[in-house]
Design an enzyme around this catalytic site. Sequence first.
Site, PDB file in Angstrom:
ATOM      1  N   LEU A  21       0.828  -1.210   0.000  1.00 27.50           N
ATOM      2  CA  LEU A  21       0.000   0.000   0.000  1.00 27.50           C
ATOM      3  C   LEU A  21       0.864   1.262   0.000  1.00 27.50           C
ATOM      4  CD1 LEU A  21      -3.006  -0.979   2.294  1.00 27.50           C
ATOM      5  CD2 LEU A  21      -2.815  -1.003  -0.192  1.00 27.50           C
ATOM      6  N   HIS A 138       4.957   5.303   1.314  1.00 28.42           N
ATOM      7  CA  HIS A 138       3.801   4.596   1.851  1.00 28.42           C
ATOM      8  C   HIS A 138       2.604   5.532   1.975  1.00 28.42           C
ATOM      9  CE1 HIS A 138       1.440   1.762   4.187  1.00 28.42           C
ATOM     10  NE2 HIS A 138       2.362   0.843   3.890  1.00 28.42           N
ATOM     11  N   HIS A 139       1.420   4.983   1.671  1.00 28.09           N
ATOM     12  CA  HIS A 139       0.193   5.776   1.738  1.00 28.09           C
ATOM     13  C   HIS A 139      -0.110   6.236   3.166  1.00 28.09           C
ATOM     14  CE1 HIS A 139      -3.431   7.479   0.219  1.00 28.09           C
ATOM     15  NE2 HIS A 139      -3.516   6.703  -0.838  1.00 28.09           N
ATOM     16  N   ALA A 140       0.497   5.594   4.161  1.00 25.24           N
ATOM     17  CA  ALA A 140       0.334   6.061   5.536  1.00 25.24           C
ATOM     18  C   ALA A 140       1.008   7.415   5.751  1.00 25.24           C
ATOM     19  CB  ALA A 140       0.910   5.036   6.514  1.00 25.24           C
ATOM     20  N   ASN A 307      -3.370  11.987   4.925  1.00 21.63           N
ATOM     21  CA  ASN A 307      -4.416  11.641   3.971  1.00 21.63           C
ATOM     22  C   ASN A 307      -5.643  12.520   4.214  1.00 21.63           C
ATOM     23  OD1 ASN A 307      -3.548   8.970   2.479  1.00 21.63           O
ATOM     24  ND2 ASN A 307      -2.812   8.836   4.575  1.00 21.63           N
TER      25      ASN A 307
END
Length: 456
Positions: A21, A138-140, A307
């Site tokens: 991810l 990372h999308h985090a 995000n």
Amino acid sequence: MMPMPITDAMFLLLESREHPLHVGGLQLYDVPDGAGPDYVYELYRQMLGAAEAQPLYRQRPRRSLASFGQWGWQDDDELDLEYHVRLSALPRPGKVRQLLELVSRLHGSLLDRHRPLWEFHLIDGLEGNRYATYTKVHHALVDGASAVRQLVRMMTTDPDDLDCLPFWAARPKSRSHAVNGVDLSDRLSAVAGGVSDALGIGPAVVRTALRTIQEQAATLPFQAPKTVLNVSIGGARRFAAQSWSLDRIRELGKRSGSTVNDIALAMSAGALRRYLLELNALPAAPLVAMVPVSLRGARLKSDATGNAVGTILCSLATDIPDPAVRLEQIMAAMSTSKEMYAELTPLQITALSALMVGGVGLAPLPGITRLTPPPFNLIISNVPGPTEDMYFNGAKLSGTYPVSFLLDGQAMNITLTSHAGSLDFGIVGCRRSLPHLQHLLGHLDAALEELERAVS
């Protein structure tokens, strides 16, 4: 250790070997005139000299008993830059096809959670006196909009400016009291506003859900048909990329009364229809796309990280052969969803979005993808990029292609970004599940041509 917002932690919780991810980006640059044969290697050594990283890129994820098992961010005091910044080379003259094969392999591997969650690959040897960079984060840490802003931040519109810093490099410190790169007063304001927003989540969700049921143009969750796009996937990836003239798409939008995003969705719908017909796998019901919408704007600092994304479900009308009628239905579906969201705050939109696509969170459960209908068929995302020609230490950016992620039951992702006068598409697919992914590029071109013929 700083606690991690749940909107960021969910990307660590859902990640597995089969479902990395991270978000990525492939950029192509023209080597400056007069540069020597060692230009890219010298650039690599120069980048390694930017050893002082900004706080965002020194963070590594951690959870412990002290945090009751919750994820948080911990500063890495011994950042190993030579691990994160890597030099690769294609066999000269490297073809674009070989570059895409390399990016496909790089994108399928997980980031090391014992280190800050990012990598930067400098790739030499591309034909046409060009070089490439591939970045994955990372999308985090960041969403797609944040990643594009970080890219633009390291470049300049001046081709003679040779003092550009790579995206991870620390900038001069501001006078604000920052914590991990985010102003503390902004965090406190966000918390206070969040409490107010949270009080309105329940009524807002109920009100919007009722209106969704009443509106015929709105698309409800789990209306998507089961397709070859919605199967259990492996960890290996294929990547395809191509650019189209933004002026050409804007002209079509002017003639049809649609936006660039509407045309991009209609191109994708036409290409998917052709691709599934080619596989003899086009369902009778229309495909449904999950379309992320950025919540950054007047109510949220545009330079914030993390995000900040809501979601719209849009019917792609792939059951309709007429491209003009298909475009009209896509425009109506997007317009209805935007009108519903206009009355909500970012937090309320996030809550409603979670309800709409919540079935994706069940994907890691064994057999769930096979037994349940998909909440949507694929993600199609449009991330605005720079509007002017950009340069990095004299090298002109000639293309920028998003490389996104896949969840189980979602074997394809289409993400695009604008760049100067072009619209750059990046298509990621499960290597095991979807054959001939490159064919979609030709189908996108054909879909644009048929739209131009159909729209008077």
